[in-house]
Design an enzyme around this catalytic site. Sequence first.
Site, mmCIF file in Angstrom:
data_model
loop_
_atom_site.group_PDB
_atom_site.id
_atom_site.type_symbol
_atom_site.label_atom_id
_atom_site.label_comp_id
_atom_site.label_asym_id
_atom_site.label_seq_id
_atom_site.Cartn_x
_atom_site.Cartn_y
_atom_site.Cartn_z
ATOM 1 N N GLU A 161 68.632 37.182 41.912
ATOM 2 C CA GLU A 161 68.679 38.369 41.441
ATOM 3 C C GLU A 161 67.161 38.755 41.081
ATOM 4 O OE1 GLU A 161 70.405 37.815 37.660
ATOM 5 O OE2 GLU A 161 72.376 37.344 38.538
ATOM 6 N N ASP A 184 61.796 43.882 34.966
ATOM 7 C CA ASP A 184 60.498 43.675 34.008
ATOM 8 C C ASP A 184 60.929 44.874 32.810
ATOM 9 O OD1 ASP A 184 58.553 42.609 32.877
ATOM 10 O OD2 ASP A 184 57.087 43.554 34.173
ATOM 11 N N LYS A 195 64.270 39.949 39.100
ATOM 12 C CA LYS A 195 63.772 39.796 37.881
ATOM 13 C C LYS A 195 63.199 41.243 37.225
ATOM 14 C CE LYS A 195 61.714 36.953 34.350
ATOM 15 N NZ LYS A 195 61.208 38.113 33.642
ATOM 16 N N LYS A 205 58.485 33.588 39.676
ATOM 17 C CA LYS A 205 57.698 34.511 39.497
ATOM 18 C C LYS A 205 56.947 35.009 40.721
ATOM 19 C CE LYS A 205 58.125 35.341 34.929
ATOM 20 N NZ LYS A 205 57.033 35.668 34.068
ATOM 21 N N CYS A 232 28.017 72.365 47.624
ATOM 22 C CA CYS A 232 28.112 70.739 47.396
ATOM 23 C C CYS A 232 28.513 70.163 48.593
ATOM 24 C CB CYS A 232 29.079 70.557 46.180
ATOM 25 S SG CYS A 232 29.273 68.914 45.881
ATOM 26 N N ARG A 261 67.286 41.359 22.522
ATOM 27 C CA ARG A 261 67.269 39.859 22.152
ATOM 28 C C ARG A 261 66.677 39.170 20.913
ATOM 29 N NH1 ARG A 261 63.673 36.046 23.808
ATOM 30 N NH2 ARG A 261 64.717 34.021 24.408
ATOM 31 N N CYS A 320 25.882 67.389 39.234
ATOM 32 C CA CYS A 320 26.723 66.887 40.498
ATOM 33 C C CYS A 320 26.219 65.731 41.016
ATOM 34 C CB CYS A 320 27.247 67.602 41.320
ATOM 35 S SG CYS A 320 28.021 67.052 42.584
ATOM 36 N N CYS A 356 25.058 66.957 44.822
ATOM 37 C CA CYS A 356 24.496 68.227 45.155
ATOM 38 C C CYS A 356 23.732 68.542 44.083
ATOM 39 C CB CYS A 356 25.255 69.358 45.478
ATOM 40 S SG CYS A 356 26.112 70.198 44.026
ATOM 41 N N CYS A 409 32.194 70.051 39.502
ATOM 42 C CA CYS A 409 30.956 70.604 39.867
ATOM 43 C C CYS A 409 31.072 72.062 40.159
ATOM 44 C CB CYS A 409 30.702 69.560 41.463
ATOM 45 S SG CYS A 409 29.532 70.515 42.541
ATOM 46 N N TYR A 444 73.086 41.465 33.875
ATOM 47 C CA TYR A 444 72.893 40.261 34.727
ATOM 48 C C TYR A 444 73.478 39.070 34.037
ATOM 49 C CZ TYR A 444 68.827 40.092 31.527
ATOM 50 O OH TYR A 444 68.026 40.066 30.469
HETATM 51 C C1 9MJ Z 1 66.085 39.743 34.615
HETATM 52 N N1 9MJ Z 1 65.316 40.087 33.573
HETATM 53 O O1 9MJ Z 1 66.247 40.531 35.619
HETATM 54 C C2 9MJ Z 1 68.040 37.154 33.618
HETATM 55 N N2 9MJ Z 1 67.022 38.837 34.300
HETATM 56 O O2 9MJ Z 1 69.699 35.626 32.769
HETATM 57 C C3 9MJ Z 1 68.102 38.391 35.087
HETATM 58 N N3 9MJ Z 1 67.111 37.755 33.298
HETATM 59 C C4 9MJ Z 1 68.519 36.282 32.530
HETATM 60 N N4 9MJ Z 1 68.704 37.303 34.828
HETATM 61 C C5 9MJ Z 1 69.831 34.429 31.601
HETATM 62 N N5 9MJ Z 1 68.376 38.951 36.469
HETATM 63 C C6 9MJ Z 1 68.869 34.615 30.988
HETATM 64 C C7 9MJ Z 1 67.783 35.740 31.308
#
Ligand code: 9MJ
Length: 700
Positions: free
Chosen positions: A131, A135, A133, A333, A451, A154, A427, A430, A445, A243
């Site tokens: 999957e 952000d 990840k 990562k 110019c 969380r 400027c 010029c 300018c 997810y």
């Molecule tokens: C993100 N951030 O996209 C988890 N996550 O699964 C995906 N985070 C995750 N899975 C278990 N695709 C804990 C966090």
Amino acid sequence: MSDQKDLFAEEPQGSSFPSADAERRIQALRDEINQHNYRYYTLDEPSIPDAEYDRLMRELQALENENPQLITPESPTQRVGAQPLKEFAEVVHEIPMLSLDNAMNAEEFAAFYQRLQDRLKTTDDIEIACEPKLDGLAVSLLYENGILTRAATRGDGQTGEDITQNVRTINNVPLKLYGDDIPARIEIRGEVYMPKAGFDAYNEKARANDEKVFANPRNAAAGSLRQLDPKVTARRPLEFCAYSIGVVSDDASLAETHSGILEQVKTWGIKINPEMAVVTGLQAAQDFFDQLGEKRHSLAYEIDGTVFKVNRLALQQELGFVARAPRWAIAYKFPAVEEMTELLGVDFQVGRTGAITPVARLKPVHVAGVTVSNATLHNMDEIARLGVKIGDTVIIRRAGDVIPQVVSVVVEKRPADAQDIVMPDHCPVCDSQVEKVDGEAVARCTGGLVCSAQRKEAIKHFASRKALDIEGLGDKLIDQLVDAELIDSVDDLFHLTLEQLSGLERMAEKSAQNILDALDAARNTTLARFLYALGIREVGVVTANNLAAYFGFLNRIMQATEEELIQVPDVGAIVAAHIRNFFTEPHNLTVIDQLRKAGVVWEEKEPQQDTGDLPLSGKTAVITGTLVDSGLSRDDAKDLLQQLGAKVTGSVSAKTDFLVAGEKAGSKLTKAQGLGVDVLDEAAFLALLAEHGITPASGE
Ligand code: 9MJ
């Protein structure tokens, strides 16, 4: 479940009982709206135009107003409306929300995979769910009897904050699940994030209004969810993507794999990531990572890696957990998009309209696979906002194909001799006076065509692809021609000789002749291209097209008053003033005259009148991507929409009624989705045309 609230059990509270008809109609409308939401947000397959959706919502709203006792929290009318909170309540997660261990490179990922095989005592390949990840911010959604009853952050994994009111405002989070086999109680976990287009649009607006900008989409998502007033969150373009699941009641009949469960979740109306895949073995997982890394910048949202999870739940159980992270998953990562470096100095670049942009000169640093030595600082307001000085250590961010940005300053590392950044009052090219208009962030300018930087940029614009499209006349050659004083303004281009051109460094006679031929060909143009090529402030391709279509003749545009100009689609008071100013400047009139004398020609014709009662009158459309099936160019598509009375503009905004998205649609599509603008794919677009008697294939 004993602690479940039955939201349907309440007695009607109104004095009069609603008619059974109203009740049935309300239910039917909710079902229909939910169905459209599902198609739009989860399947990405919108089925009705915006206007129709609005009509359904309005009807529901009206019926609910008449019968307030029938309003339930999960009604689609009830997303926003809760009062601001004093503080967020705590939520203790019934099952802790885990974090993930990280792998920073291929060796660490291979070591993770090896540990899986060792613990499972196997040398067989393992099935892995892959999957992107996301952000953003991890969020838990609790559905009881299919209804969203609580959303929580969380937090530290054990305890989070109750952000139900805010999450309810996220359009792609269903307030009510639908479909089959929905467990009595199920917690769905995922990420709330702000897609890049929404983030950019938000920051652009914030910058223009001198408001706080967000450093990155993750901060934007977190900051938006942490609002005590849900109305603020409602204005932020957020999305949710699931997810995993958390707590679930015993009646659930769930798949035996992670990917299977997510597919089930999808059938209930929750978005899951379309990039998700299941692979077998280490090499295939590494390939997924590499491919996603290449695709990363073209995705509509930011990702910072790939999450790999053992797909079979039985194997997940066997592997278990350590501390706060499961042994069966890892976040692999990507290289960082943010890095630290030093600000060595600031250059001031002069653009076509004289706008002076401060550009950070940086100690070269590797960011997400590219060496960065420059970054834009936008304008002096941005410099003030960042509080940045020369000599500072700064954080640089590179996202997608956009120009690297200075995100923030590491103030603790500021050297004693750090210097303030000062906008020059003359400027740098010029030496003309620099002026800053009150209320505008940019300094300019005042040299105009004196110019050479502005002249060069104006000529580059004139020759560019969407303007006169003079092949072979690139930026470097224009720099050379201006520096050698062979050209001063755009009309001089048409008097260049073979001798002059071939006298330039690295210019063979053949290439020189090609350029003369290209100039000759460019003399035959269109009014719209010519207008765009003039480089009037804020007159882009779309506005130029609209002006040409509306007036038909250059002289009429040149003589139009601001009141007349604002009648043109896409032209507001500011653009009208720019157009007026341009055509009152004697120098510009001379250049136009000279261009005509040099043989630049275009067709002029009486404009088609919009009587205001065409089928799409009053509608604003944007076209993006490639129309593959019909083979229509975007210009053709635009003509057809205009024939139906629609206004066609170049960028998506809240005012856009619908977006026609062909294949490979990019940021406009994401922006439209972020803004909730109706999207028509090519089939829907052709159906719309057909509805009004236009069938392009038959020669329309
Ligand atoms: C993100 N951030 O996209 C988890 N996550 O699964 C995906 N985070 C995750 N899975 C278990 N695709 C804990 C966090």
